[in-house]
Design a protein around this motif. Structure first.
Motif, short mmCIF file in Angstrom:
data_model
loop_
_atom_site.label_atom_id
_atom_site.label_comp_id
_atom_site.label_asym_id
_atom_site.label_seq_id
_atom_site.Cartn_x
_atom_site.Cartn_y
_atom_site.Cartn_z
N ILE A 153 -13.93 -17.99 -2.34
CA ILE A 153 -12.89 -17.94 -1.30
C ILE A 153 -11.77 -16.98 -1.72
N GLU A 154 -11.36 -17.01 -2.97
CA GLU A 154 -10.32 -16.10 -3.44
C GLU A 154 -10.79 -14.64 -3.38
N ALA A 155 -12.03 -14.39 -3.72
CA ALA A 155 -12.57 -13.03 -3.66
C ALA A 155 -12.62 -12.55 -2.21
N PHE A 156 -13.03 -13.43 -1.29
CA PHE A 156 -13.04 -13.06 0.12
C PHE A 156 -11.63 -12.74 0.60
N ASN A 157 -10.66 -13.58 0.22
CA ASN A 157 -9.27 -13.32 0.61
C ASN A 157 -8.77 -11.99 0.05
N CYS A 158 -9.18 -11.65 -1.16
CA CYS A 158 -8.78 -10.39 -1.77
C CYS A 158 -9.35 -9.20 -0.99
N VAL A 159 -10.61 -9.28 -0.60
CA VAL A 159 -11.23 -8.21 0.18
C VAL A 159 -10.57 -8.13 1.56
N TYR A 160 -10.35 -9.28 2.19
CA TYR A 160 -9.73 -9.31 3.51
C TYR A 160 -8.31 -8.73 3.45
N CYS A 161 -7.57 -9.05 2.41
CA CYS A 161 -6.20 -8.56 2.27
C CYS A 161 -6.19 -7.03 2.18
N GLY A 162 -7.08 -6.47 1.38
CA GLY A 162 -7.18 -5.02 1.28
C GLY A 162 -7.54 -4.39 2.61
N TYR A 163 -8.48 -5.02 3.33
CA TYR A 163 -8.88 -4.52 4.65
C TYR A 163 -7.71 -4.59 5.63
N ALA A 164 -7.04 -5.74 5.69
CA ALA A 164 -5.93 -5.93 6.64
C ALA A 164 -4.79 -4.95 6.36
N ASN A 165 -4.45 -4.76 5.10
CA ASN A 165 -3.39 -3.81 4.76
C ASN A 165 -3.79 -2.39 5.11
N GLY A 166 -5.06 -2.05 4.96
CA GLY A 166 -5.54 -0.73 5.35
C GLY A 166 -5.44 -0.51 6.84
N VAL A 167 -5.81 -1.53 7.63
CA VAL A 167 -5.73 -1.43 9.08
C VAL A 167 -4.28 -1.29 9.53
N ILE A 168 -3.39 -2.06 8.93
CA ILE A 168 -1.97 -1.98 9.29
C ILE A 168 -1.41 -0.60 8.93
N SER A 169 -1.76 -0.07 7.77
CA SER A 169 -1.30 1.26 7.38
C SER A 169 -1.82 2.32 8.33
N TYR A 170 -3.07 2.19 8.73
CA TYR A 170 -3.67 3.13 9.67
C TYR A 170 -2.96 3.08 11.02
N ALA A 171 -2.68 1.87 11.51
CA ALA A 171 -1.98 1.72 12.79
C ALA A 171 -0.56 2.29 12.70
N ARG A 172 0.10 2.09 11.59
CA ARG A 172 1.46 2.63 11.42
C ARG A 172 1.43 4.16 11.42
N GLU A 173 0.42 4.74 10.80
CA GLU A 173 0.30 6.20 10.78
C GLU A 173 0.07 6.74 12.20
N ILE A 174 -0.79 6.08 12.96
CA ILE A 174 -1.04 6.50 14.34
C ILE A 174 0.25 6.40 15.15
N ALA A 175 0.96 5.30 15.00
CA ALA A 175 2.22 5.11 15.75
C ALA A 175 3.26 6.16 15.36
N SER A 176 3.36 6.49 14.07
CA SER A 176 4.36 7.47 13.65
C SER A 176 4.02 8.87 14.16
N ARG A 177 2.74 9.22 14.18
CA ARG A 177 2.35 10.53 14.72
C ARG A 177 2.54 10.59 16.24
N THR A 178 2.30 9.47 16.91
CA THR A 178 2.53 9.41 18.35
C THR A 178 4.02 9.59 18.64
N GLU A 179 4.85 8.91 17.88
CA GLU A 179 6.30 9.03 18.07
C GLU A 179 6.77 10.46 17.75
N GLN A 180 6.22 11.06 16.70
CA GLN A 180 6.59 12.42 16.35
C GLN A 180 6.22 13.39 17.47
N HIS A 181 5.11 13.17 18.11
CA HIS A 181 4.66 14.07 19.17
C HIS A 181 5.46 13.90 20.46
N TRP A 182 5.67 12.67 20.88
CA TRP A 182 6.27 12.41 22.19
C TRP A 182 7.77 12.20 22.18
#
Length: 75
Positions: A7-36
């Motif tokens: 369970i701890e190993a799964f949580n560790c993998v999920y945490c890395g995945y979730a933080n990656g998705v959030i970072s990716y979404a933040r990058e998309i939002a910042s580029r969208t804001e920079q453009h528009w």
């Protein structure tokens, strides 16, 4: 990390995945804001993205019209 149970190993993998998705979404939002709308907010925001500091000041109408195209070029 062999010391983690299943369970701890799964949580560790999920945490890395979730933080990656959030970072990716933040990058998309910042580029969208920079453009528009590369304008700083009227009120200070707590944790701006890295591109935010280069945005135009709030209320700078002349700068917005003259510099908008240069802001649409990504670094």
């Amino acid at each position: 990390m062999r010391y983690l149970n299943l369970i701890e190993a799964f949580n560790c993998v999920y945490c890395g995945y979730a933080n990656g998705v959030i970072s990716y979404a933040r990058e998309i939002a910042s580029r969208t804001e920079q453009h528009w709308c590369p304008i700083k907010h009227a009120l200070r925001i707590r944790d701006p993205h890295p591109r935010y500091q280069k945005f135009l000041d709030y209320g700078d109408a002349e700068g917005y019209r003259t510099k908008l195209e240069s802001y649409r070029k990504y670094d």
